[in-house]
Design a protein around this motif. Structure first.
Motif, PDB file in Angstrom:
ATOM      1  N   MET A  37      43.307  38.344  40.265  1.00 26.61           N
ATOM      2  CA  MET A  37      41.901  38.471  40.666  1.00 26.61           C
ATOM      3  C   MET A  37      41.659  39.780  41.408  1.00 26.61           C
ATOM      4  N   ALA A  38      42.647  40.228  42.195  1.00 27.66           N
ATOM      5  CA  ALA A  38      42.499  41.508  42.878  1.00 27.66           C
ATOM      6  C   ALA A  38      42.307  42.637  41.874  1.00 27.66           C
ATOM      7  N   ASN A  39      43.080  42.598  40.817  1.00 31.63           N
ATOM      8  CA  ASN A  39      42.973  43.652  39.818  1.00 31.63           C
ATOM      9  C   ASN A  39      41.695  43.540  38.986  1.00 31.63           C
ATOM     10  N   ILE A  40      41.238  42.315  38.742  1.00 30.29           N
ATOM     11  CA  ILE A  40      39.952  42.155  38.062  1.00 30.29           C
ATOM     12  C   ILE A  40      38.844  42.768  38.914  1.00 30.29           C
ATOM     13  N   ASP A  41      38.852  42.458  40.229  1.00 33.97           N
ATOM     14  CA  ASP A  41      37.827  43.007  41.114  1.00 33.97           C
ATOM     15  C   ASP A  41      37.954  44.515  41.281  1.00 33.97           C
TER      16      ASP A  41
ATOM     17  N   GLY B 275      34.128  37.858  41.982  1.00 33.23           N
ATOM     18  CA  GLY B 275      34.554  38.073  43.361  1.00 33.23           C
ATOM     19  C   GLY B 275      34.659  36.812  44.191  1.00 33.23           C
ATOM     20  N   LEU B 276      33.746  35.883  44.003  1.00 34.77           N
ATOM     21  CA  LEU B 276      33.723  34.673  44.833  1.00 34.77           C
ATOM     22  C   LEU B 276      34.981  33.804  44.705  1.00 34.77           C
ATOM     23  N   PRO B 277      35.625  33.699  43.518  1.00 31.38           N
ATOM     24  CA  PRO B 277      36.856  32.890  43.450  1.00 31.38           C
ATOM     25  C   PRO B 277      37.954  33.342  44.405  1.00 31.38           C
ATOM     26  N   CYS B 278      37.952  34.617  44.790  1.00 29.57           N
ATOM     27  CA  CYS B 278      38.988  35.115  45.705  1.00 29.57           C
ATOM     28  C   CYS B 278      38.876  34.475  47.082  1.00 29.57           C
ATOM     29  N   ILE B 279      37.675  34.125  47.479  1.00 34.15           N
ATOM     30  CA  ILE B 279      37.502  33.484  48.781  1.00 34.15           C
ATOM     31  C   ILE B 279      38.216  32.139  48.791  1.00 34.15           C
ATOM     32  N   VAL B 280      38.086  31.388  47.710  1.00 33.82           N
ATOM     33  CA  VAL B 280      38.769  30.094  47.593  1.00 33.82           C
ATOM     34  C   VAL B 280      40.288  30.286  47.580  1.00 33.82           C
ATOM     35  N   LEU B 281      40.758  31.270  46.827  1.00 29.70           N
ATOM     36  CA  LEU B 281      42.193  31.530  46.752  1.00 29.70           C
ATOM     37  C   LEU B 281      42.770  31.895  48.117  1.00 29.70           C
TER      38      LEU B 281
END
Length: 457
Positions: free
Chosen positions: A55-59, A212-218
């Motif tokens: 997800m970091a790389n997607i963002d 971006g929002l899924p990273c908060i859950v992770l």
């Protein structure tokens, strides 16, 4: 027949122990138990870290395909876009060491949690960009929060895996960068195309919060699912913890190693910085300009550009895992790193010659990216052996800090050249040649590093 097979397996195991006595447990039974334990650790740690890195790389790279709408919607030139892409690496480099210091105060898991939540929020806010200044500001903040994540995880995994088992573990974790390419471009392209004008927003405005929002859950899951060290892991038995400690100690150098202050006086540290700088210039080109390169080949549909951009990632995933496993088995870590740099540089320099062929261009992009993503885990797996000791975490951050400045230079340079000459070719030649020089520098600088060379015999 079964007994014969078992005898052969035991003989093979004992041969391995005899060949690498300093790295191995003292009996075949312990060796097999160790293998089982490290597989358990891999299953426990790698999945969540992999998803976060993905997800970091997607963002990080989704702005590469967002530019296909953003530049026209906001009136940005290639130079503005390239500057914004480069600013991310500037803050990424500046905050590597500060985030390492945060880790030392808060611990690995709390730091990863805060960084992950932070970049998820910043990425989501990019939907509100309207001016170059706001674009630059949010890209700078994204770099602030993503800075340090990779070296922190490298340090974290080095507390769980001895050197001879790190290449595979690092490759599995680092495959997040590859799979992010497989997902980011098609997913982002689909969002840009099919969410355009939904609720009165452009497709690129939907893309940033959706990714971006899924990273908060992770980030919130990190302290719940991971453990700070083997000693605090209640899912490991006392014997397993003792075996891990013995394996880490056996794979460590005989001396206590260097403090960070001592590492700063070691020329090898600066050679590794230069090598990583050369790598960062090329990975930034692939991350941020590949969709534009594919569009320049005559592909106009955004969703199709996203699908074509995913092809190099598919090839790279296979290459990364295959070479990582092969390197662990053959103990050819140093040679694999050098080969990755030289092959990637050659493929990139050939790219401008294939400008009339979409198929050949995709092939060369695939080879370049495969070499780059293979280089990442192998290079970082070698750093603790090159600069062993209590200062290794700071050394990793220092290498990343200076090295990632290459990511500032190349996107901005390519953007400026494209704006003023209409071509990326000169920049591609320069940075491809620089990566080749980086590979040769690594070969020369590490030729006498015993912790690497003893595993090549």
């Amino acid at each position: 027949m079964r007994q014969t097979i078992k005898n052969n397996q035991l003989e093979t195991t004992m041969d391995s122990l005899a060949k690498y006595p300093e790295e191995s447990p003292t009996s075949a039974a312990q060796f097999l138990d160790a293998d089982k334990t490290f597989k358990k650790i891999t299953r426990r740690l790698i999945p969540l870290l992999f998803i976060i890195y993905l997800m970091a790389n997607i963002d990080r790279v989704n702005v590469g395909i967002a530019q296909l709408q953003m530049k026209s919607a906001l009136g940005f030139t290639d130079a503005v876009y390239g500057m914004g892409a480069g600013i991310f690496f500037l803050s990424y480099a500046l905050f590597e060491l500060p985030n390492i210091f945060v880790m030392k105060r808060l611990g690995v898991l709390k730091t990863i949690m805060l960084l992950t939540i932070g970049w998820g929020c910043v990425s989501s806010l990019t939907m509100f960009v309207r001016t170059p200044i706001s674009f630059y500001t949010l890209r700078f903040l994204l770099g602030v929060f993503e800075a340090g994540f990779y070296p922190i995880v490298v340090y974290y995994l080095s507390r769980w895996f001895p050197l001879q088992r790190r290449a595979k573990a690092f490759a599995l974790f680092s495959s997040g960068i590859v799979i992010s390419g497989m997902l980011a471009y098609p997913l982002s392209g689909a969002i840009l195309k099919y969410m355009h004008d939904v609720g009165g927003l452009d497709g690129w405005q939907w893309m940033f919060p959706l990714e971006g929002l899924p990273c908060i859950v992770l980030g919130l899951l990190v302290p719940m699912l991971l453990d700070e060290s083997p000693e605090s892991a209640d899912w490991l038995s006392t014997n397993e913890k003792a075996m891990i400690a013995a394996s880490l100690e056996a794979g460590a150098p005989a001396s206590e190693g260097q403090t960070f202050a001592q590492a700063l006086r070691n020329p090898l540290l600066y050679a590794l910085m230069a090598v990583y700088f050369s790598f960062a210039t090329v990975i930034a080109i692939i991350h941020f300009w590949m969709p534009a390169i594919i569009r320049s080949l005559g592909v106009t549909d955004i969703a199709t550009i996203g699908l074509y951009s995913a092809v190099p990632s598919v090839v790279s995933l296979v290459a990364m895992i295959t070479i990582g496993v092969h390197t662990d088995r053959t103990r050819r870590l140093r040679e694999s790193i050098i080969a990755s740099a030289l092959v990637g540089a050659a493929a990139l320099c050939l790219l401008p010659f294939a400008s009339s062929s979409l198929v050949l261009s995709i092939v060369l992009l695939s080879v370049t990216m495969a070499a780059l993503v293979t280089f990442i885990p192998l290079f970082w797996a070698s750093v603790p052996a090159c600069l062993p000791g209590p200062g290794v975490a700071n050394a990793i951050a220092a290498i990343a800090t200076i090295g990632l400045l290459g990511g500032v230079v190349s996107p901005a340079s390519i953007g400026w050249l494209k704006t003023h000459t209409g071509s990326m070719s000169i920049g591609i030649y320069v940075f491809g040649a620089l990566f080749a020089l980086g590979g040769l520098l690594y070969a020369r600088a590490t030729r006498s590093v015993a912790n690497l060379r003893q595993r090549e015999v």
